[in-house]
Design a protein around this motif. Structure first.
Motif, PDB file in Angstrom:
ATOM      1  N   LEU A  10       0.818  -1.223   0.000  1.00 37.46           N
ATOM      2  CA  LEU A  10       0.000   0.000   0.000  1.00 37.46           C
ATOM      3  C   LEU A  10       0.853   1.274   0.000  1.00 37.46           C
ATOM      4  CD1 LEU A  10      -2.808  -0.902   2.589  1.00 37.46           C
ATOM      5  CD2 LEU A  10      -3.040  -0.738   0.102  1.00 37.46           C
ATOM      6  N   GLY A  11       2.162   1.122   0.071  1.00 36.86           N
ATOM      7  CA  GLY A  11       3.044   2.286   0.158  1.00 36.86           C
ATOM      8  C   GLY A  11       3.115   2.870   1.553  1.00 36.86           C
ATOM      9  N   HIS A  12       2.719   2.086   2.581  1.00 39.69           N
ATOM     10  CA  HIS A  12       2.706   2.561   3.970  1.00 39.69           C
ATOM     11  C   HIS A  12       3.835   1.955   4.797  1.00 39.69           C
ATOM     12  CE1 HIS A  12      -0.953   4.371   2.879  1.00 39.69           C
ATOM     13  NE2 HIS A  12      -1.827   3.614   3.507  1.00 39.69           N
ATOM     14  N   ASN A  13       4.852   1.384   4.176  1.00 36.60           N
ATOM     15  CA  ASN A  13       5.852   0.629   4.929  1.00 36.60           C
ATOM     16  C   ASN A  13       6.627   1.505   5.908  1.00 36.60           C
ATOM     17  OD1 ASN A  13       6.805  -2.117   5.189  1.00 36.60           O
ATOM     18  ND2 ASN A  13       8.798  -1.358   4.511  1.00 36.60           N
ATOM     19  N   ASP A  14       6.953   2.740   5.510  1.00 31.87           N
ATOM     20  CA  ASP A  14       7.694   3.621   6.412  1.00 31.87           C
ATOM     21  C   ASP A  14       6.880   3.934   7.658  1.00 31.87           C
ATOM     22  OD1 ASP A  14       9.846   3.660   4.717  1.00 31.87           O
ATOM     23  OD2 ASP A  14       9.396   5.635   3.851  1.00 31.87           O
ATOM     24  N   GLN A  15       5.574   4.221   7.460  1.00 34.98           N
ATOM     25  CA  GLN A  15       4.713   4.508   8.601  1.00 34.98           C
ATOM     26  C   GLN A  15       4.537   3.270   9.479  1.00 34.98           C
ATOM     27  OE1 GLN A  15       3.141   7.785   9.279  1.00 34.98           O
ATOM     28  NE2 GLN A  15       3.387   6.626  11.164  1.00 34.98           N
ATOM     29  N   PHE A  16       4.412   2.115   8.846  1.00 40.49           N
ATOM     30  CA  PHE A  16       4.279   0.853   9.571  1.00 40.49           C
ATOM     31  C   PHE A  16       5.508   0.623  10.458  1.00 40.49           C
ATOM     32  CE2 PHE A  16       5.158  -3.870   9.268  1.00 40.49           C
ATOM     33  CZ  PHE A  16       4.246  -4.242  10.246  1.00 40.49           C
ATOM     34  N   ASN A  17       6.690   0.823   9.920  1.00 39.32           N
ATOM     35  CA  ASN A  17       7.902   0.625  10.708  1.00 39.32           C
ATOM     36  C   ASN A  17       8.021   1.637  11.840  1.00 39.32           C
ATOM     37  OD1 ASN A  17       8.971  -1.658   9.393  1.00 39.32           O
ATOM     38  ND2 ASN A  17       9.813  -0.389   7.742  1.00 39.32           N
ATOM     39  N   ARG A  18       7.541   2.860  11.618  1.00 37.16           N
ATOM     40  CA  ARG A  18       7.563   3.863  12.696  1.00 37.16           C
ATOM     41  C   ARG A  18       6.619   3.460  13.831  1.00 37.16           C
ATOM     42  NH1 ARG A  18       8.331   7.669   8.408  1.00 37.16           N
ATOM     43  NH2 ARG A  18       6.103   8.102   8.213  1.00 37.16           N
ATOM     44  N   ILE A  19       5.482   2.857  13.475  1.00 39.29           N
ATOM     45  CA  ILE A  19       4.558   2.381  14.508  1.00 39.29           C
ATOM     46  C   ILE A  19       5.195   1.257  15.315  1.00 39.29           C
ATOM     47  CG2 ILE A  19       2.339   1.213  14.910  1.00 39.29           C
ATOM     48  CD1 ILE A  19       1.280   2.712  12.416  1.00 39.29           C
ATOM     49  N   LEU A  20       5.854   0.323  14.625  1.00 41.26           N
ATOM     50  CA  LEU A  20       6.541  -0.756  15.333  1.00 41.26           C
ATOM     51  C   LEU A  20       7.634  -0.205  16.245  1.00 41.26           C
ATOM     52  CD1 LEU A  20       6.907  -3.554  12.614  1.00 41.26           C
ATOM     53  CD2 LEU A  20       5.104  -3.266  14.331  1.00 41.26           C
ATOM     54  N   ASP A  21       8.352   0.799  15.769  1.00 42.48           N
ATOM     55  CA  ASP A  21       9.393   1.414  16.597  1.00 42.48           C
ATOM     56  C   ASP A  21       8.781   2.077  17.831  1.00 42.48           C
ATOM     57  OD1 ASP A  21      11.383   0.593  14.879  1.00 42.48           O
ATOM     58  OD2 ASP A  21      11.530   2.510  13.821  1.00 42.48           O
ATOM     59  N   TYR A  22       7.601   2.670  17.659  1.00 37.46           N
ATOM     60  CA  TYR A  22       6.892   3.271  18.801  1.00 37.46           C
ATOM     61  C   TYR A  22       6.537   2.200  19.834  1.00 37.46           C
ATOM     62  CZ  TYR A  22       2.998   5.193  21.485  1.00 37.46           C
ATOM     63  OH  TYR A  22       2.153   5.558  22.499  1.00 37.46           O
ATOM     64  N   PHE A  23       6.047   1.045  19.373  1.00 38.30           N
ATOM     65  CA  PHE A  23       5.759  -0.056  20.292  1.00 38.30           C
ATOM     66  C   PHE A  23       7.030  -0.483  21.026  1.00 38.30           C
ATOM     67  CE2 PHE A  23       2.167  -1.634  17.296  1.00 38.30           C
ATOM     68  CZ  PHE A  23       1.295  -0.695  17.818  1.00 38.30           C
ATOM     69  N   ASP A  24       8.132  -0.564  20.293  1.00 30.02           N
ATOM     70  CA  ASP A  24       9.389  -1.005  20.897  1.00 30.02           C
ATOM     71  C   ASP A  24       9.841  -0.044  21.987  1.00 30.02           C
ATOM     72  OD1 ASP A  24       9.407  -3.123  19.157  1.00 30.02           O
ATOM     73  OD2 ASP A  24      11.019  -2.358  17.888  1.00 30.02           O
ATOM     74  N   ARG A  25       9.629   1.252  21.778  1.00 31.23           N
ATOM     75  CA  ARG A  25      10.101   2.244  22.742  1.00 31.23           C
ATOM     76  C   ARG A  25       9.171   2.366  23.949  1.00 31.23           C
ATOM     77  NH1 ARG A  25      10.183   5.339  18.201  1.00 31.23           N
ATOM     78  NH2 ARG A  25       8.565   6.659  19.107  1.00 31.23           N
ATOM     79  N   GLU A  26       7.850   2.480  23.688  1.00 35.54           N
ATOM     80  CA  GLU A  26       6.977   2.866  24.800  1.00 35.54           C
ATOM     81  C   GLU A  26       5.506   2.494  24.641  1.00 35.54           C
ATOM     82  OE1 GLU A  26       6.567   7.187  25.042  1.00 35.54           O
ATOM     83  OE2 GLU A  26       7.367   7.340  23.011  1.00 35.54           O
ATOM     84  N   GLY A  27       5.065   2.119  23.439  1.00 36.26           N
ATOM     85  CA  GLY A  27       3.628   1.973  23.219  1.00 36.26           C
ATOM     86  C   GLY A  27       3.092   0.555  23.253  1.00 36.26           C
ATOM     87  N   ARG A  28       3.894  -0.405  23.726  1.00 33.10           N
ATOM     88  CA  ARG A  28       3.485  -1.809  23.622  1.00 33.10           C
ATOM     89  C   ARG A  28       2.274  -2.159  24.490  1.00 33.10           C
ATOM     90  NH1 ARG A  28       5.933  -5.567  20.930  1.00 33.10           N
ATOM     91  NH2 ARG A  28       7.725  -4.178  20.712  1.00 33.10           N
ATOM     92  N   LEU A  29       2.051  -1.398  25.551  1.00 31.50           N
ATOM     93  CA  LEU A  29       0.923  -1.715  26.431  1.00 31.50           C
ATOM     94  C   LEU A  29      -0.423  -1.516  25.734  1.00 31.50           C
ATOM     95  CD1 LEU A  29       2.021  -0.313  29.902  1.00 31.50           C
ATOM     96  CD2 LEU A  29       2.473  -2.544  28.864  1.00 31.50           C
ATOM     97  N   MET A  30      -0.432  -0.862  24.575  1.00 30.49           N
ATOM     98  CA  MET A  30      -1.662  -0.710  23.795  1.00 30.49           C
ATOM     99  C   MET A  30      -2.099  -2.038  23.173  1.00 30.49           C
ATOM    100  SD  MET A  30      -0.618   2.755  21.705  1.00 30.49           S
ATOM    101  CE  MET A  30      -2.166   2.804  20.802  1.00 30.49           C
ATOM    102  N   ILE A  31      -1.179  -2.985  23.049  1.00 26.92           N
ATOM    103  CA  ILE A  31      -1.434  -4.239  22.338  1.00 26.92           C
ATOM    104  C   ILE A  31      -2.124  -5.232  23.268  1.00 26.92           C
ATOM    105  CG2 ILE A  31      -0.362  -6.182  21.139  1.00 26.92           C
ATOM    106  CD1 ILE A  31       1.952  -4.249  20.430  1.00 26.92           C
ATOM    107  N   LYS A  32      -3.222  -5.813  22.797  1.00 26.01           N
ATOM    108  CA  LYS A  32      -3.954  -6.804  23.593  1.00 26.01           C
ATOM    109  C   LYS A  32      -3.351  -8.197  23.413  1.00 26.01           C
ATOM    110  CE  LYS A  32      -8.351  -4.310  23.412  1.00 26.01           C
ATOM    111  NZ  LYS A  32      -9.771  -4.348  22.977  1.00 26.01           N
ATOM    112  N   PRO A  33      -3.465  -9.046  24.459  1.00 24.44           N
ATOM    113  CA  PRO A  33      -2.977 -10.424  24.322  1.00 24.44           C
ATOM    114  C   PRO A  33      -3.700 -11.176  23.205  1.00 24.44           C
ATOM    115  CG  PRO A  33      -3.365  -9.874  26.629  1.00 24.44           C
ATOM    116  CD  PRO A  33      -3.953  -8.753  25.820  1.00 24.44           C
TER     117      PRO A  33
END
Length: 223
Positions: A64-87
């Motif tokens: 979809l041409g969203h790979n850069d944004q996708f990787n930035r979201i993953l980086d956000y999870f790695d740094r601080e946003g992982r608690l948003m993810i449900k089991p």
């Protein structure tokens, strides 16, 4: 503080028994429903309407041409946003304890960046540890964040069983007779069929039984 919590609450009590079989456990798509949260964030950022059921290929965001944004979201999870993810489901932790008590050693092994280790431990603590169970001990021995590696690189590690959602890992396993994949069911890996060393699961309730079957049926796991 994190190291103290991990030492006191998260080291598996193994009763002096040496583990013989090592299991590689992925995080995204296996422990956590990461893609659902990615879709929620992407919809806000792009004004679009993605759901995890739309993700029918591993390269969905790149196509979809969203790979850069996708990787930035993953980086956000790695740094601080992982608690948003449900089991992935409500059966994870009981299943992991059952597996550990069967004398397996479980390591989280992911292609996340090195910075993700703390956020993954924080996620485990948040969902299963402090405030949930005062006598909590974790069946997971370690977290190993490899960075962006290939399926071949991951399969070349010293693990016999991989619990994962990657279709590339499952496909590559055909070339490794002594590697066994438990594939978390997802729309992006639906084209992978069960085989001698690839078994699909819908719920974590199935996983201990699948591991017992693999160990019983395959002498390579007992050698």
């Amino acid at each position: 503080m994190l190291e103290i919590i991990k030492k006191d609450l998260f080291e598996c009590e193994c009763d002096g028994i040496a583990h013989q079989i090592k299991i590689s456990l992925d995080f995204d798509g296996v422990l956590g429903r990461t893609m659902s949260t990615v879709c929620d964030i992407m919809n806000i950022l792009k004004g679009e309407n993605h759901t995890h059921k739309n993700i029918i290929t591993w390269d969905y965001w790149q196509n979809l041409g969203h790979n850069d944004q996708f990787n930035r979201i993953l980086d956000y999870f790695d740094r601080e946003g992982r608690l948003m993810i449900k089991p992935y489901d409500e059966h994870i932790f009981n299943a992991l304890w059952e597996i550990s008590n069967l004398n397996y050693q479980i390591h989280i092994v992911t292609a996340n960046s090195k910075s993700a280790e703390k956020s993954i431990w924080d996620w485990i603590i948040y969902n299963y540890g402090v405030g949930k169970n005062e006598s909590f001990h974790c069946p997971i021995s370690s977290v190993n964040c490899l960075g962006r590696v290939s399926a071949t690189d991951k399969l070349n590690l010293d693990y016999s069983i991989y619990i994962d959602d990657s279709p590339h890992l499952a496909e590559e396993a055909k070339n490794h007779a002594n590697k066994f994949i438990l594939l978390a069911n997802a729309t992006w890996n639906k084209n992978i069929k069960d085989s001698n060393n690839v078994k699909r699961f819908e719920s974590w309730k199935e996983v201990p039984g699948l591991i017992k079957s693999l160990t019983t049926e395959n002498s390579l796991l007992n050698s």
